[in-house]
Design a protein around this motif. Structure first.
Motif, PDB file in Angstrom:
ATOM      1  N   ARG A  67     -38.623 -51.847  27.849  1.00 14.74           N
ATOM      2  CA  ARG A  67     -39.807 -52.213  28.678  1.00 14.74           C
ATOM      3  C   ARG A  67     -39.051 -53.707  28.295  1.00 14.74           C
ATOM      4  NH1 ARG A  67     -43.342 -55.596  25.244  1.00 14.74           N
ATOM      5  NH2 ARG A  67     -45.190 -55.714  26.176  1.00 14.74           N
ATOM      6  N   VAL A  68     -39.042 -54.903  29.133  1.00 11.76           N
ATOM      7  CA  VAL A  68     -39.109 -56.344  29.268  1.00 11.76           C
ATOM      8  C   VAL A  68     -40.052 -56.785  29.923  1.00 11.76           C
ATOM      9  CG1 VAL A  68     -37.787 -58.366  30.710  1.00 11.76           C
ATOM     10  CG2 VAL A  68     -36.750 -55.998  30.270  1.00 11.76           C
ATOM     11  N   VAL A  69     -40.884 -58.116  29.266  1.00  8.05           N
ATOM     12  CA  VAL A  69     -42.024 -58.804  29.638  1.00  8.05           C
ATOM     13  C   VAL A  69     -41.215 -60.095  30.146  1.00  8.05           C
ATOM     14  CG1 VAL A  69     -44.116 -60.034  28.645  1.00  8.05           C
ATOM     15  CG2 VAL A  69     -43.376 -57.368  28.075  1.00  8.05           C
ATOM     16  N   GLU A  81     -32.089 -63.204  20.972  1.00  5.18           N
ATOM     17  CA  GLU A  81     -32.639 -62.851  18.833  1.00  5.18           C
ATOM     18  C   GLU A  81     -32.987 -61.309  18.988  1.00  5.18           C
ATOM     19  OE1 GLU A  81     -34.737 -66.293  17.451  1.00  5.18           O
ATOM     20  OE2 GLU A  81     -34.361 -66.737  20.111  1.00  5.18           O
ATOM     21  N   LEU A  82     -32.714 -60.989  17.431  1.00  4.98           N
ATOM     22  CA  LEU A  82     -32.685 -59.593  17.376  1.00  4.98           C
ATOM     23  C   LEU A  82     -34.105 -60.029  16.999  1.00  4.98           C
ATOM     24  CD1 LEU A  82     -32.574 -56.639  16.708  1.00  4.98           C
ATOM     25  CD2 LEU A  82     -31.719 -56.985  14.939  1.00  4.98           C
ATOM     26  N   ARG A  83     -35.854 -59.206  17.012  1.00  2.00           N
ATOM     27  CA  ARG A  83     -36.324 -58.991  16.113  1.00  2.00           C
ATOM     28  C   ARG A  83     -37.144 -58.671  15.210  1.00  2.00           C
ATOM     29  NH1 ARG A  83     -39.539 -63.457  19.287  1.00  2.00           N
ATOM     30  NH2 ARG A  83     -38.259 -64.975  19.078  1.00  2.00           N
ATOM     31  N   ALA A  84     -36.417 -57.516  15.536  1.00  3.60           N
ATOM     32  CA  ALA A  84     -36.923 -56.363  15.103  1.00  3.60           C
ATOM     33  C   ALA A  84     -36.327 -54.422  14.861  1.00  3.60           C
ATOM     34  CB  ALA A  84     -38.520 -55.322  14.955  1.00  3.60           C
ATOM     35  N   ILE A 116     -35.242 -51.333  19.311  1.00  2.00           N
ATOM     36  CA  ILE A 116     -33.967 -52.994  18.911  1.00  2.00           C
ATOM     37  C   ILE A 116     -35.160 -53.528  19.740  1.00  2.00           C
ATOM     38  CG2 ILE A 116     -32.472 -54.561  19.168  1.00  2.00           C
ATOM     39  CD1 ILE A 116     -30.589 -51.674  19.229  1.00  2.00           C
ATOM     40  N   ASP A 117     -35.581 -55.206  19.580  1.00  2.00           N
ATOM     41  CA  ASP A 117     -37.318 -55.875  20.331  1.00  2.00           C
ATOM     42  C   ASP A 117     -35.783 -56.891  20.013  1.00  2.00           C
ATOM     43  OD1 ASP A 117     -38.719 -53.895  20.294  1.00  2.00           O
ATOM     44  OD2 ASP A 117     -39.644 -54.438  18.578  1.00  2.00           O
ATOM     45  N   LEU A 118     -36.288 -57.365  21.011  1.00  2.00           N
ATOM     46  CA  LEU A 118     -34.523 -58.979  21.410  1.00  2.00           C
ATOM     47  C   LEU A 118     -35.516 -59.841  22.082  1.00  2.00           C
ATOM     48  CD1 LEU A 118     -31.863 -56.832  22.441  1.00  2.00           C
ATOM     49  CD2 LEU A 118     -32.460 -57.913  20.027  1.00  2.00           C
ATOM     50  N   PHE A 119     -35.713 -61.416  21.639  1.00  2.00           N
ATOM     51  CA  PHE A 119     -36.296 -61.944  22.541  1.00  2.00           C
ATOM     52  C   PHE A 119     -35.014 -62.822  23.525  1.00  2.00           C
ATOM     53  CE2 PHE A 119     -37.763 -66.049  22.777  1.00  2.00           C
ATOM     54  CZ  PHE A 119     -39.090 -65.742  23.560  1.00  2.00           C
ATOM     55  N   GLN A 120     -35.254 -63.283  24.717  1.00  2.00           N
ATOM     56  CA  GLN A 120     -33.499 -63.761  25.174  1.00  2.00           C
ATOM     57  C   GLN A 120     -34.428 -64.699  25.851  1.00  2.00           C
ATOM     58  OE1 GLN A 120     -31.622 -59.788  26.971  1.00  2.00           O
ATOM     59  NE2 GLN A 120     -30.123 -61.113  26.340  1.00  2.00           N
ATOM     60  N   ARG A 121     -33.508 -65.713  25.609  1.00  2.00           N
ATOM     61  CA  ARG A 121     -34.460 -66.903  26.680  1.00  2.00           C
ATOM     62  C   ARG A 121     -32.735 -67.130  27.558  1.00  2.00           C
ATOM     63  NH1 ARG A 121     -34.633 -68.584  21.607  1.00  2.00           N
ATOM     64  NH2 ARG A 121     -36.887 -68.958  21.145  1.00  2.00           N
ATOM     65  N   VAL A 122     -33.239 -67.922  28.705  1.00  2.00           N
ATOM     66  CA  VAL A 122     -32.122 -68.592  29.617  1.00  2.00           C
ATOM     67  C   VAL A 122     -32.060 -70.477  29.763  1.00  2.00           C
ATOM     68  CG1 VAL A 122     -30.908 -68.619  32.238  1.00  2.00           C
ATOM     69  CG2 VAL A 122     -32.056 -66.670  31.002  1.00  2.00           C
ATOM     70  N   LEU A 123     -31.099 -71.151  29.792  1.00  2.00           N
ATOM     71  CA  LEU A 123     -31.495 -71.750  29.259  1.00  2.00           C
ATOM     72  C   LEU A 123     -29.727 -73.187  30.444  1.00  2.00           C
ATOM     73  CD1 LEU A 123     -31.553 -71.821  26.354  1.00  2.00           C
ATOM     74  CD2 LEU A 123     -32.510 -72.849  26.178  1.00  2.00           C
ATOM     75  N   ARG A 124     -30.774 -74.479  31.029  1.00  2.00           N
ATOM     76  CA  ARG A 124     -29.734 -75.195  31.319  1.00  2.00           C
ATOM     77  C   ARG A 124     -29.498 -76.661  30.481  1.00  2.00           C
ATOM     78  NH1 ARG A 124     -31.643 -75.248  36.657  1.00  2.00           N
ATOM     79  NH2 ARG A 124     -33.238 -76.725  35.543  1.00  2.00           N
ATOM     80  N   VAL A 142     -37.331 -57.910  25.044  1.00  2.00           N
ATOM     81  CA  VAL A 142     -37.001 -57.102  25.899  1.00  2.00           C
ATOM     82  C   VAL A 142     -37.273 -56.012  24.340  1.00  2.00           C
ATOM     83  CG1 VAL A 142     -35.059 -55.725  26.079  1.00  2.00           C
ATOM     84  CG2 VAL A 142     -35.374 -58.047  27.285  1.00  2.00           C
ATOM     85  N   THR A 143     -37.396 -54.677  24.892  1.00  2.00           N
ATOM     86  CA  THR A 143     -36.856 -53.640  23.937  1.00  2.00           C
ATOM     87  C   THR A 143     -36.020 -52.454  24.475  1.00  2.00           C
ATOM     88  OG1 THR A 143     -39.190 -53.400  23.534  1.00  2.00           O
ATOM     89  CG2 THR A 143     -38.913 -51.773  22.770  1.00  2.00           C
ATOM     90  N   LEU A 144     -34.897 -52.071  23.645  1.00  2.00           N
ATOM     91  CA  LEU A 144     -34.265 -51.208  24.090  1.00  2.00           C
ATOM     92  C   LEU A 144     -34.750 -49.955  23.477  1.00  2.00           C
ATOM     93  CD1 LEU A 144     -31.151 -53.253  23.500  1.00  2.00           C
ATOM     94  CD2 LEU A 144     -31.930 -52.862  25.377  1.00  2.00           C
ATOM     95  N   VAL A 145     -33.779 -48.220  23.606  1.00  2.00           N
ATOM     96  CA  VAL A 145     -34.318 -47.614  22.594  1.00  2.00           C
ATOM     97  C   VAL A 145     -33.254 -46.878  22.546  1.00  2.00           C
ATOM     98  CG1 VAL A 145     -34.655 -46.402  24.804  1.00  2.00           C
ATOM     99  CG2 VAL A 145     -35.515 -45.460  22.977  1.00  2.00           C
ATOM    100  N   CYS A 146     -32.717 -45.848  22.378  1.00  2.00           N
ATOM    101  CA  CYS A 146     -31.649 -45.409  21.572  1.00  2.00           C
ATOM    102  C   CYS A 146     -31.871 -43.633  22.681  1.00  2.00           C
ATOM    103  CB  CYS A 146     -30.763 -44.976  20.307  1.00  2.00           C
ATOM    104  SG  CYS A 146     -29.603 -44.942  19.971  1.00  2.00           S
ATOM    105  N   LEU A 147     -30.992 -43.357  23.282  1.00  2.00           N
ATOM    106  CA  LEU A 147     -31.388 -41.945  23.912  1.00  2.00           C
ATOM    107  C   LEU A 147     -29.692 -41.314  23.997  1.00  2.00           C
ATOM    108  CD1 LEU A 147     -31.914 -43.060  27.226  1.00  2.00           C
ATOM    109  CD2 LEU A 147     -33.483 -42.737  25.409  1.00  2.00           C
ATOM    110  N   GLY A 148     -30.147 -39.855  23.377  1.00  2.00           N
ATOM    111  CA  GLY A 148     -29.818 -39.157  22.797  1.00  2.00           C
ATOM    112  C   GLY A 148     -28.460 -38.580  24.001  1.00  2.00           C
ATOM    113  N   PRO A 149     -27.624 -37.417  23.688  1.00  2.00           N
ATOM    114  CA  PRO A 149     -27.471 -37.222  24.968  1.00  2.00           C
ATOM    115  C   PRO A 149     -27.809 -36.026  26.616  1.00  2.00           C
ATOM    116  CG  PRO A 149     -25.949 -36.165  22.546  1.00  2.00           C
ATOM    117  CD  PRO A 149     -26.892 -36.984  22.871  1.00  2.00           C
ATOM    118  N   GLU A 150     -29.561 -35.495  25.518  1.00  2.00           N
ATOM    119  CA  GLU A 150     -30.254 -34.908  26.733  1.00  2.00           C
ATOM    120  C   GLU A 150     -31.635 -36.258  27.156  1.00  2.00           C
ATOM    121  OE1 GLU A 150     -30.815 -34.880  23.092  1.00  2.00           O
ATOM    122  OE2 GLU A 150     -28.892 -33.861  22.350  1.00  2.00           O
TER     123      GLU A 150
END
Length: 135
Positions: free
Chosen positions: A58-60, A78-81, A87-95, A105-113
């Protein structure tokens, strides 16, 4: 908070000379990859040894202001949870100090299947130090 520098190249821009919206997703991907690497997590080795990979679930995204050709940007991560397989992250792009883009951003860990799998204990221990104190 992890910081990763990114330079805007001509290939990153559209006809108006501003960064094409999808390229922000590439920038934050680089930031996430460098964040994981900086914590001593070798994603290639985890795949070889355990068949485990990380995938974006997921990305918002919020586009606030445009970046332009040759801008020097900073991607923060930044790690949120941490969940069992998430893994829940918050990311920024700055100038400089100008905030251009944010993403949850929500990442999920996936196994071989290709199904959700628990985060390996070694990965969890390397990431937990980045958890906010109130998490």
């Amino acid at each position: 908070m992890h910081r990763h520098p990114v330079r805007v190249y001509y290939e990153d821009t559209d006809l108006a000379g501003i960064v094409y919206y999808a390229n922000y997703l590439k920038f934050i991907e680089r930031g996430r990859s460098e964040w994981v690497r900086a914590r001593g997590v070798d994603q290639v080795q985890i795949k070889v040894d355990l068949g485990i990979v990380f995938a974006v679930r997921r990305v918002v995204a919020d586009y606030l202001s445009p970046a332009r050709f040759d801008d020097q940007l900073t991607v923060t991560t930044e790690l949120r949870a941490l969940g069992g397989a998430r893994i829940d992250l918050f990311q920024r792009v700055l100038r400089g100090d100008d905030l251009l883009f944010t993403a949850e951003v929500t990442l999920v860990c996936l196994g071989p299947e290709g199904r959700a799998a628990r985060l390996p204990a070694g990965v969890r221990s390397r990431l937990e130090g980045d958890l906010p104190k109130n998490a």
